[in-house]
Motif scaffolding. Structure first.
Motif, PDB file in Angstrom:
ATOM      1  N   GLU A   1      36.560  29.408  27.369  1.00  0.00           N
ATOM      2  CA  GLU A   1      36.423  28.791  28.693  1.00  0.00           C
ATOM      3  C   GLU A   1      37.418  29.405  29.674  1.00  0.00           C
ATOM      4  OE1 GLU A   1      34.304  26.327  29.819  1.00  0.00           O
ATOM      5  OE2 GLU A   1      33.195  26.337  27.928  1.00  0.00           O
ATOM      6  N   ALA A   2      38.646  29.647  29.228  1.00  0.00           N
ATOM      7  CA  ALA A   2      39.648  30.250  30.112  1.00  0.00           C
ATOM      8  C   ALA A   2      39.249  31.681  30.483  1.00  0.00           C
ATOM      9  CB  ALA A   2      41.021  30.240  29.429  1.00  0.00           C
ATOM     10  N   LEU A   3      38.789  32.446  29.494  1.00  0.00           N
ATOM     11  CA  LEU A   3      38.349  33.814  29.769  1.00  0.00           C
ATOM     12  C   LEU A   3      37.131  33.803  30.679  1.00  0.00           C
ATOM     13  CD1 LEU A   3      38.623  36.848  29.213  1.00  0.00           C
ATOM     14  CD2 LEU A   3      37.231  36.529  27.152  1.00  0.00           C
ATOM     15  N   GLY A   4      36.216  32.872  30.452  1.00  0.00           N
ATOM     16  CA  GLY A   4      35.012  32.774  31.288  1.00  0.00           C
ATOM     17  C   GLY A   4      35.346  32.476  32.742  1.00  0.00           C
ATOM     18  N   ARG A   5      36.346  31.615  32.968  1.00  0.00           N
ATOM     19  CA  ARG A   5      36.743  31.317  34.355  1.00  0.00           C
ATOM     20  C   ARG A   5      37.299  32.562  35.048  1.00  0.00           C
ATOM     21  NH1 ARG A   5      38.244  26.419  31.823  1.00  0.00           N
ATOM     22  NH2 ARG A   5      40.381  27.136  31.488  1.00  0.00           N
ATOM     23  N   LEU A   6      38.077  33.357  34.299  1.00  0.00           N
ATOM     24  CA  LEU A   6      38.608  34.590  34.884  1.00  0.00           C
ATOM     25  C   LEU A   6      37.471  35.549  35.246  1.00  0.00           C
ATOM     26  CD1 LEU A   6      41.664  35.292  32.543  1.00  0.00           C
ATOM     27  CD2 LEU A   6      41.751  34.626  34.949  1.00  0.00           C
ATOM     28  N   MET A   7      36.495  35.678  34.360  1.00  0.00           N
ATOM     29  CA  MET A   7      35.361  36.556  34.636  1.00  0.00           C
ATOM     30  C   MET A   7      34.554  36.042  35.824  1.00  0.00           C
ATOM     31  SD  MET A   7      33.871  37.462  30.870  1.00  0.00           S
ATOM     32  CE  MET A   7      34.865  38.255  29.608  1.00  0.00           C
ATOM     33  N   ALA A   8      34.340  34.748  35.875  1.00  0.00           N
ATOM     34  CA  ALA A   8      33.573  34.168  36.976  1.00  0.00           C
ATOM     35  C   ALA A   8      34.268  34.414  38.311  1.00  0.00           C
ATOM     36  CB  ALA A   8      33.369  32.673  36.739  1.00  0.00           C
TER      37      ALA A   8
ATOM     38  N   ARG B   1      36.222  36.916  39.063  1.00  0.00           N
ATOM     39  CA  ARG B   1      36.041  38.327  39.398  1.00  0.00           C
ATOM     40  C   ARG B   1      34.660  38.581  39.986  1.00  0.00           C
ATOM     41  NH1 ARG B   1      38.255  42.227  36.278  1.00  0.00           N
ATOM     42  NH2 ARG B   1      36.703  43.574  37.259  1.00  0.00           N
ATOM     43  N   LEU B   2      33.640  38.016  39.356  1.00  0.00           N
ATOM     44  CA  LEU B   2      32.271  38.209  39.829  1.00  0.00           C
ATOM     45  C   LEU B   2      32.071  37.596  41.206  1.00  0.00           C
ATOM     46  CD1 LEU B   2      30.494  37.452  36.449  1.00  0.00           C
ATOM     47  CD2 LEU B   2      30.449  39.660  37.637  1.00  0.00           C
ATOM     48  N   THR B   3      32.596  36.396  41.402  1.00  0.00           N
ATOM     49  CA  THR B   3      32.447  35.711  42.686  1.00  0.00           C
ATOM     50  C   THR B   3      33.138  36.487  43.799  1.00  0.00           C
ATOM     51  OG1 THR B   3      32.310  33.567  41.580  1.00  0.00           O
ATOM     52  CG2 THR B   3      32.878  33.550  43.921  1.00  0.00           C
ATOM     53  N   GLU B   4      34.346  36.980  43.527  1.00  0.00           N
ATOM     54  CA  GLU B   4      35.069  37.762  44.533  1.00  0.00           C
ATOM     55  C   GLU B   4      34.306  39.017  44.928  1.00  0.00           C
ATOM     56  OE1 GLU B   4      38.826  38.585  42.813  1.00  0.00           O
ATOM     57  OE2 GLU B   4      39.567  36.522  42.986  1.00  0.00           O
ATOM     58  N   ALA B   5      33.540  39.552  43.988  1.00  0.00           N
ATOM     59  CA  ALA B   5      32.760  40.761  44.265  1.00  0.00           C
ATOM     60  C   ALA B   5      31.394  40.445  44.866  1.00  0.00           C
ATOM     61  CB  ALA B   5      32.583  41.569  42.982  1.00  0.00           C
ATOM     62  N   GLY B   6      31.111  39.151  45.087  1.00  0.00           N
ATOM     63  CA  GLY B   6      29.828  38.768  45.665  1.00  0.00           C
ATOM     64  C   GLY B   6      28.672  38.871  44.703  1.00  0.00           C
ATOM     65  N   ARG B   7      28.950  38.777  43.417  1.00  0.00           N
ATOM     66  CA  ARG B   7      27.899  38.879  42.412  1.00  0.00           C
ATOM     67  C   ARG B   7      27.709  37.549  41.706  1.00  0.00           C
ATOM     68  NH1 ARG B   7      29.483  44.235  39.100  1.00  0.00           N
ATOM     69  NH2 ARG B   7      28.130  43.181  37.577  1.00  0.00           N
ATOM     70  N   PRO B   8      26.510  37.284  41.155  1.00  0.00           N
ATOM     71  CA  PRO B   8      26.280  36.020  40.431  1.00  0.00           C
ATOM     72  C   PRO B   8      27.236  35.895  39.250  1.00  0.00           C
ATOM     73  CG  PRO B   8      24.206  37.160  40.855  1.00  0.00           C
ATOM     74  CD  PRO B   8      25.294  38.130  41.208  1.00  0.00           C
ATOM     75  N   ALA B   9      27.741  34.687  39.031  1.00  0.00           N
ATOM     76  CA  ALA B   9      28.727  34.463  37.972  1.00  0.00           C
ATOM     77  C   ALA B   9      28.141  33.729  36.774  1.00  0.00           C
ATOM     78  CB  ALA B   9      29.910  33.680  38.527  1.00  0.00           C
ATOM     79  N   GLY B  10      26.821  33.567  36.758  1.00  0.00           N
ATOM     80  CA  GLY B  10      26.194  32.763  35.706  1.00  0.00           C
ATOM     81  C   GLY B  10      26.380  33.288  34.305  1.00  0.00           C
ATOM     82  N   ALA B  11      26.577  34.607  34.147  1.00  0.00           N
ATOM     83  CA  ALA B  11      26.702  35.183  32.806  1.00  0.00           C
ATOM     84  C   ALA B  11      28.134  35.164  32.282  1.00  0.00           C
ATOM     85  CB  ALA B  11      26.189  36.619  32.811  1.00  0.00           C
ATOM     86  N   ALA B  12      29.082  34.733  33.094  1.00  0.00           N
ATOM     87  CA  ALA B  12      30.497  34.840  32.717  1.00  0.00           C
ATOM     88  C   ALA B  12      30.803  34.134  31.394  1.00  0.00           C
ATOM     89  CB  ALA B  12      31.382  34.286  33.829  1.00  0.00           C
ATOM     90  N   MET B  13      30.315  32.900  31.229  1.00  0.00           N
ATOM     91  CA  MET B  13      30.613  32.158  30.004  1.00  0.00           C
ATOM     92  C   MET B  13      29.937  32.779  28.781  1.00  0.00           C
ATOM     93  SD  MET B  13      32.833  29.844  30.287  1.00  0.00           S
ATOM     94  CE  MET B  13      33.733  29.095  31.664  1.00  0.00           C
ATOM     95  N   THR B  14      28.729  33.296  28.964  1.00  0.00           N
ATOM     96  CA  THR B  14      28.047  33.965  27.853  1.00  0.00           C
ATOM     97  C   THR B  14      28.873  35.145  27.360  1.00  0.00           C
ATOM     98  OG1 THR B  14      25.872  33.344  28.701  1.00  0.00           O
ATOM     99  CG2 THR B  14      25.951  35.173  27.141  1.00  0.00           C
ATOM    100  N   TRP B  15      29.341  35.956  28.306  1.00  0.00           N
ATOM    101  CA  TRP B  15      30.149  37.114  27.933  1.00  0.00           C
ATOM    102  C   TRP B  15      31.471  36.689  27.297  1.00  0.00           C
ATOM    103  CZ3 TRP B  15      29.451  39.678  33.417  1.00  0.00           C
ATOM    104  CH2 TRP B  15      28.108  40.073  33.558  1.00  0.00           C
ATOM    105  N   ALA B  16      32.091  35.658  27.846  1.00  0.00           N
ATOM    106  CA  ALA B  16      33.384  35.202  27.328  1.00  0.00           C
ATOM    107  C   ALA B  16      33.249  34.697  25.898  1.00  0.00           C
ATOM    108  CB  ALA B  16      33.945  34.102  28.224  1.00  0.00           C
ATOM    109  N   TYR B  17      32.236  33.866  25.648  1.00  0.00           N
ATOM    110  CA  TYR B  17      32.041  33.368  24.285  1.00  0.00           C
ATOM    111  C   TYR B  17      31.688  34.519  23.341  1.00  0.00           C
ATOM    112  CZ  TYR B  17      32.488  28.330  25.003  1.00  0.00           C
ATOM    113  OH  TYR B  17      32.987  27.074  25.228  1.00  0.00           O
TER     114      TYR B  17
END
Length: 221
Positions: free
Chosen positions: A151-158, A160-176
């Motif tokens: 969950e902590a790693l997923g929030r960091l990825m999300a 990053r994606l949000t700051e870049a203007g990209r969808p963040a929906g996959a962040a938790m999948t990648w983190a897990y």
């Protein structure tokens, strides 16, 4: 008319009684915490199959004292698992994630290295945690720790994606996915250390970062 009985006056508990109750509660909490610490030391010495006798020897008390604070060995095991998670595992791993590092590879490597070093530093606690995974209706340290790190790693990825203007929906999948990969590979290595720890960290970092570098936007300098 029937004679009415006077209603008994309800007196509030005296400050003295409240103080005694509070001191007893704190004493019991502190005593239980001391026994959990002794149990963790017993696991370090005796391994995953520690006995209540081992804990009693570690604490310098009788088994009867142990059972004043824990209803059975399962409750003691739950408390030991929680202690390992909150005092040994999570502070070290989450602490590495929180450190600001120059790039994603460095951050991933630091967390992976911290996990591998935990296996080396605390082999008995690691085996104990795995020995008690999947207990029906009981605490599962491994699953809980994996979830918190993912969950902590997923929030960091999300972020990053949000700051870049990209969808963040996959962040938790990648983190897990990353956490599961590292956990399973490290568990295999713990039972069959075919490469040095530093080499294992390099291999896992290369795989994790190699995949994420194609998915995440470049880090801001």
């Amino acid at each position: 008319m029937k004679h009415m009985q006077p209603v008994a006056e309800i007196r509030p508990a005296s400050p003295t009684a409240d103080g005694r109750r509070s001191r007893w509660t704190e004493h019991r909490r502190a005593r239980r915490a001391d026994l959990v610490t002794a149990a963790v030391e017993a696991v370090r010495r005796a391994g995953p199959d520690f006995s209540v006798d081992d804990v009693a020897r570690s604490a310098g008390v009788s088994k009867t004292v142990i059972y004043r604070y824990f209803s059975d060995k399962d409750e003691l095991i739950d408390a030991v698992l929680e202690q390992i998670s909150t005092v040994v595992l999570l502070p070290r791993l989450l602490g590495e994630l929180a450190v600001d590092r120059p790039d994603d590879a460095a951050r991933l490597r630091a967390v992976i290295a911290a996990f591998v070093s935990l296996i080396e530093d605390e082999p008995a606690l690691y085996r104990f945690a795995y020995a008690h995974t999947g207990r029906a209706g009981r605490a599962d340290l491994v699953a809980a720790t994996e979830r918190e790190i993912a969950e902590a790693l997923g929030r960091l990825m999300a972020d990053r994606l949000t700051e870049a203007g990209r969808p963040a929906g996959a962040a938790m999948t990648w983190a897990y996915g990353v956490v599961g990969m590292v956990q399973l590979a490290a568990h295999w290595w713990a039972g069959s250390p075919t490469v040095p720890a530093a080499e294992l960290v390099d291999q896992l970092t290369a795989l994790a970062h190699g995949g994420l570098s194609t998915l995440l936007p470049p880090a801001r300098s």
